[in-house]
Design a protein around this motif. Structure first.
Motif, PDB file in Angstrom:
ATOM      1  N   ASP A 100      93.628 -51.322 -33.322  1.00 41.37           N
ATOM      2  CA  ASP A 100      93.564 -52.604 -33.985  1.00 41.37           C
ATOM      3  C   ASP A 100      94.931 -53.076 -34.520  1.00 41.37           C
ATOM      4  O   ASP A 100      95.047 -54.572 -34.283  1.00 41.37           O
ATOM      5  N   ALA A 101      96.045 -52.374 -34.598  1.00 45.14           N
ATOM      6  CA  ALA A 101      97.203 -52.737 -35.087  1.00 45.14           C
ATOM      7  C   ALA A 101      97.901 -53.540 -33.731  1.00 45.14           C
ATOM      8  O   ALA A 101      98.779 -54.435 -33.882  1.00 45.14           O
ATOM      9  N   GLN A 102      97.729 -53.033 -32.646  1.00 46.16           N
ATOM     10  CA  GLN A 102      97.989 -53.496 -31.410  1.00 46.16           C
ATOM     11  C   GLN A 102      97.318 -54.458 -30.563  1.00 46.16           C
ATOM     12  O   GLN A 102      97.537 -54.910 -29.734  1.00 46.16           O
ATOM     13  N   SER A 103      96.086 -54.824 -31.084  1.00 47.10           N
ATOM     14  CA  SER A 103      95.150 -55.913 -30.403  1.00 47.10           C
ATOM     15  C   SER A 103      95.713 -57.007 -31.094  1.00 47.10           C
ATOM     16  O   SER A 103      96.251 -57.213 -32.037  1.00 47.10           O
ATOM     17  N   THR A 104      94.827 -58.105 -30.742  1.00 48.60           N
ATOM     18  CA  THR A 104      95.085 -59.549 -31.117  1.00 48.60           C
ATOM     19  C   THR A 104      93.755 -59.691 -31.759  1.00 48.60           C
ATOM     20  O   THR A 104      93.563 -61.216 -32.049  1.00 48.60           O
ATOM     21  N   THR A 105      92.867 -59.028 -31.887  1.00 49.91           N
ATOM     22  CA  THR A 105      91.469 -59.534 -32.781  1.00 49.91           C
ATOM     23  C   THR A 105      91.696 -59.668 -34.189  1.00 49.91           C
ATOM     24  O   THR A 105      92.643 -58.975 -34.776  1.00 49.91           O
TER      25      THR A 105
ATOM     26  N   ILE B 129     100.423 -56.360 -35.104  1.00 51.24           N
ATOM     27  CA  ILE B 129     101.886 -55.775 -35.625  1.00 51.24           C
ATOM     28  C   ILE B 129     102.730 -55.762 -34.358  1.00 51.24           C
ATOM     29  O   ILE B 129     101.956 -55.147 -33.182  1.00 51.24           O
ATOM     30  N   GLU B 130     103.927 -56.183 -34.561  1.00 48.48           N
ATOM     31  CA  GLU B 130     104.761 -55.644 -33.329  1.00 48.48           C
ATOM     32  C   GLU B 130     106.025 -54.996 -34.087  1.00 48.48           C
ATOM     33  O   GLU B 130     106.468 -55.371 -35.096  1.00 48.48           O
TER      34      GLU B 130
END
Length: 260
Positions: free
Chosen positions: A82-87, A205-206
């Motif tokens: 979830d942190a790395q997705s754009t949902t 997050i990035e």
């Protein structure tokens, strides 16, 4: 720009409209030309006011983990996907009305910027605590700028890289009780006073590792980084410009070559 060598190319200059998400250069695919070698970088501020500017690398997703930290169990629930997705709004900043919950970030490489895209604003902000693992305890992180999470959009946590930030080992309490991952650098964000109206949710997050950073760059000015040789961008990472105020007129110019 500085180096006069026919092997070098330039990017532009090119505009970047984001705080630190625009990829200015990505490594070539393949086993030979799989890294970026830079000679000089210039980043310009066109925000209309003073801004913080720099450039660095965006850590590939394979190099970091993220999860929810729950104080009652002193443990992390992995939520890297979830942190790395754009949902939209699928990663929790905190827990409503529950003190000391938050989130944990871990990476194989040290970093000094966390870009957050706030999907659901935190109403009743709470009080955030930023700490890192120094080999024996979670110590206070030397922050330069803390994110405001009470409105949607892009915000950043910017900090000085601690000299004693230490990779986790199997015997660390943070590994045996908190379920952190051996060999990674851990950063923890807790809300010691929890939000009381709406808990914030992140869209993505990035993690960035800035290689050059100026806290105050006047409008219309730029920073110039000259490597006095060459700097190799490692582990197939992308090069990104950074400005703490998003503006489509901000720009970056890079002298570089792709190489083994």
């Amino acid at each position: 720009m500085g180096l006069q060598n026919k092997l070098y190319s330039r990017t532009g200059p090119m505009a970047f409209p984001t705080i630190g998400s625009t990829v200015a250069l990505a490594p070539n695919s393949g086993s030979i030309n799989d890294s970026i070698i830079i000679g000089q970088v210039e980043v310009g501020n066109s925000t209309g006011a003073n801004a913080s500017c720099g450039f660095g690398i965006k850590l590939p997703n394979a190099m970091w983990l993220a999860g929810k930290f729950t104080a009652s169990s002193n443990a992390i629930t992995n939520d890297t996907t979830d942190a790395q997705s754009t949902t939209a709004s699928d990663f929790a900043l905190s827990t409503l009305s529950t003190n000391n919950d938050g989130y944990m970030l871990q990476a194989h490489e040290k970093f000094n910027v966390v870009n957050l895209v706030i999907g659901t604003a935190q109403n009743g902000a709470g009080v955030a605590e930023y700490t890192y693992w120094n080999g024996s305890a979670f110590a206070t992180l030397p922050t330069l700028a803390a994110p405001t999470v009470t409105s949607t959009g892009n915000v950043s946590l910017i900090f000085l890289t601690p000299s004693d930030w230490t990779p986790l080992v199997a015997a660390d309490v943070a590994v045996t009780t908190t379920l952190c991952t051996v060999g990674m650098y851990a950063l923890r964000v807790r809300y010691t006073t929890a939000p009381v109206t709406t808990a914030g949710l992140l869209t993505s997050i990035e993690l960035l590792k800035l290689l050059d950073y100026y806290e105050i760059v006047p409008d219309g000015n730029s920073i110039v980084f000259n490597s006095q040789g060459e700097i190799r961008i490692p582990f197939r990472a992308s090069l990104v410009p950074f400005c703490n105020v998003a503006n489509a007129a901000n720009w970056i110019d890079i002298e570089y070559r792709q190489g083994a």
